[in-house]
Scaffold this motif. Structure first.
Motif, PDB file in Angstrom:
ATOM      1  N   GLU A  10     -40.409 -16.882  -4.269  1.00  0.00           N
ATOM      2  CA  GLU A  10     -39.804 -17.743  -4.859  1.00  0.00           C
ATOM      3  C   GLU A  10     -38.838 -17.224  -6.137  1.00  0.00           C
TER       4      GLU A  10
ATOM      5  N   ARG B 267     -35.054 -14.506  -1.266  1.00  0.00           N
ATOM      6  CA  ARG B 267     -35.389 -15.667  -0.465  1.00  0.00           C
ATOM      7  C   ARG B 267     -35.580 -15.322   1.053  1.00  0.00           C
TER       8      ARG B 267
ATOM      9  N   HIS C 218     -26.851 -20.683  -3.550  1.00  0.00           N
ATOM     10  CA  HIS C 218     -28.179 -20.402  -3.711  1.00  0.00           C
ATOM     11  C   HIS C 218     -28.985 -21.737  -3.988  1.00  0.00           C
ATOM     12  N   ARG C 219     -28.587 -22.802  -4.364  1.00  0.00           N
ATOM     13  CA  ARG C 219     -29.441 -23.867  -4.439  1.00  0.00           C
ATOM     14  C   ARG C 219     -29.920 -24.553  -3.267  1.00  0.00           C
ATOM     15  N   GLU C 220     -28.826 -24.449  -2.235  1.00  0.00           N
ATOM     16  CA  GLU C 220     -29.113 -24.714  -1.014  1.00  0.00           C
ATOM     17  C   GLU C 220     -30.245 -23.901  -0.223  1.00  0.00           C
ATOM     18  N   HIS C 221     -30.377 -22.889  -0.669  1.00  0.00           N
ATOM     19  CA  HIS C 221     -31.559 -21.857  -0.197  1.00  0.00           C
ATOM     20  C   HIS C 221     -32.593 -21.542  -0.952  1.00  0.00           C
ATOM     21  N   GLY C 222     -32.785 -22.597  -1.970  1.00  0.00           N
ATOM     22  CA  GLY C 222     -33.892 -22.712  -2.916  1.00  0.00           C
ATOM     23  C   GLY C 222     -34.037 -21.701  -4.025  1.00  0.00           C
TER      24      GLY C 222
ATOM     25  N   THR D 162     -36.056 -17.583  -9.537  1.00  0.00           N
ATOM     26  CA  THR D 162     -35.501 -18.233 -10.450  1.00  0.00           C
ATOM     27  C   THR D 162     -34.607 -17.152 -11.163  1.00  0.00           C
TER      28      THR D 162
ATOM     29  N   ARG E 173     -33.644 -21.630  -7.903  1.00  0.00           N
ATOM     30  CA  ARG E 173     -33.797 -22.217  -9.092  1.00  0.00           C
ATOM     31  C   ARG E 173     -32.723 -21.412 -10.184  1.00  0.00           C
TER      32      ARG E 173
ATOM     33  N   ASN F 162     -46.148 -15.819  -1.594  1.00  0.00           N
ATOM     34  CA  ASN F 162     -45.381 -16.933  -2.526  1.00  0.00           C
ATOM     35  C   ASN F 162     -45.284 -16.764  -3.904  1.00  0.00           C
TER      36      ASN F 162
END
Length: 420
Positions: free
Chosen positions: A176, A171, A203-207, A178, A209, A151
């Motif tokens: 994680e 992802r 990309h936001r939909e896939h987490g 950014t 930031r 993680n």
């Protein structure tokens, strides 16, 4: 006149150089062909490094242009793991890192590009990465898998194509992510705000930031390892690894030291070549990422870093080294795959050269074609999850035809009808 006693040297054992060597042999050239590369691997393609190979869908052997045995079978002399350190145009020789010199009759420079480096404190820490070479991708693949298991946090500097493709791969491993980008959207200078936002939302939909409007100013660490990154707006972002994806610079040092003409940095830099890919020295050609060519179709100079340019320009340069008179006028082409989005981009539409962008299809569902127009002429087209239209888009760009923007935006009007 080319004869069997001549020696053709290719500096740069990437896709452009390998395809040039292949073209020389396919055209029947029986002289010496020497292909020199500073990496120890035989020539490979770069797109898988941020796509299939990095994701894990393609194995290592799939990236190579030809099997290793092909070069000996076709009498192509490989000098791998050997940088060329100097070029003597008067003596027509190149000198390798081990001190040996090779003489040439014709020379092709296909030295490519290198990743731009972050000029900030902390880049010497373990966990700061670049992605340009197979060794980079092999290392990064292991890093992403480890981040996914633990993680962990990956910070990517730059929301260009490489940055976004690596974000998608990361992802996929569960890391994680950014992304820090000075522009207001991903790919802002390439696609503009509306279409850049399409990729941001994907990309936001896939987490993923995003932190827009900011640049990295430092990387902090402990015990030699990355701990966080700092940005010029005073923010601090946790990180275990950092990828610098802030673009690439053409590898021109060899050509510059030899006195070859360079293109202006404002025009993309690189080695200046004519439409036949010939440099200011008539016996030296350049192809691939390093070449900045006069483009007979698009007008002006253009340096293109994409895969298709290396694939196609190397053979054109090789044939012109043999005395042919071929213009390099391919429509620039690029593709990307990110999550469930597949995209192909054709043409060239630099900021300030177009006056209208229209979309054909459903942008919200990410199934559309976007067109960049100037005075009703199509400069570029990008098809997103719409297939088998690239040839038509490229013909439309090549035709220079004036189109009705409203009809072009109407999916019920066949694209081919604009060519009639």
């Amino acid at each position: 006149m080319v004869d069997a006693d001549q020696t053709f040297v290719i500096v740069g054992a990437g896709l452009a150089g390998a395809k040039a060597a292949e073209a020389l042999r396919s055209e029947g050239f029986t002289g010496r062909v020497i292909l020199i590369g500073d990496e120890r691997d035989h020539p490979y393609e770069r797109p898988p490094l941020s796509k299939g190979f990095l994701i894990g869908n393609e194995d290592r052997d799939s990236v190579f242009v030809q099997p290793a045995a092909w070069y000996a079978e076709h009498d192509v002399e490989l000098h791998l793991g050997q940088p060329v350190v100097s070029l003597d145009r008067e003596a027509k020789t190149v000198t390798l890192g081990d001190g040996s010199a090779l003489q040439y009759d014709k020379l092709l420079l296909a030295t490519g590009a290198e990743p731009r480096r972050l000029d900030i404190p902390g880049t010497d820490l373990a966990g700061v990465h670049h992605l340009r070479r197979l060794a980079h991708a092999e290392r990064l693949k292991g890093v992403l898998a480890s981040l996914g298991r633990e993680n962990g946090q990956l910070v990517i500097a730059g929301a260009g194509w490489i940055g976004l493709e690596v974000a998608a791969a990361a992802r996929g491993y569960g890391a994680e992510v950014t992304v820090i980008e000075p522009g207001p959207t991903p790919l802002h200078s390439v696609l503009g705000p509306e279409l850049g936002e399409v990729f941001a939302e994907l990309h936001r939909e896939h987490g993923v930031r995003f932190h827009f409007g900011a640049r990295l100013t430092g990387i902090t660490g402990q015990d030699g390892m990355v701990m966080s990154v700092l940005t010029d707006d005073g923010e601090e972002h946790p990180a275990h690894d950092v990828l610098a994806a802030i673009g690439a610079a053409p590898r021109t040092a060899l050509a510059e030291a030899a006195g070859l003409a360079m293109a202006e940095r404002s025009a993309g830099g690189g080695i200046a070549v004519d439409s036949r890919l010939r440099t200011s020295d008539p016996d030296i050609f350049a192809a691939g990422d390093v070449a900045n060519a006069e483009h007979p179709l698009l007008g002006g100079r253009l340096r293109v870093e994409h895969w298709a340019n290396a694939l196609n320009s190397g053979p054109v340069a090789a044939r012109n080294m043999l005395g042919k008179d071929l213009a390099y006028d391919r429509v620039p082409y690029f593709f990307t795959d990110q999550y469930d989005l597949g995209m192909e981009f054709s043409g060239h539409a630099a900021p300030g050269t177009y006056d209208q962008v229209i979309a054909r299809g459903d942008v919200g569902k990410r199934q559309f074609i976007a067109f960049w127009l100037s005075g009703g002429r199509v400069l570029a087209g990008m098809n997103v999850n719409v297939w088998d239209v690239t040839d038509t888009i490229q013909k439309l760009i090549r035709s220079g035809a004036t189109v009705d923007p409203d009809q072009l935006a109407d999916p019920s009007v066949p694209l081919a009808s604009f060519l009639e």
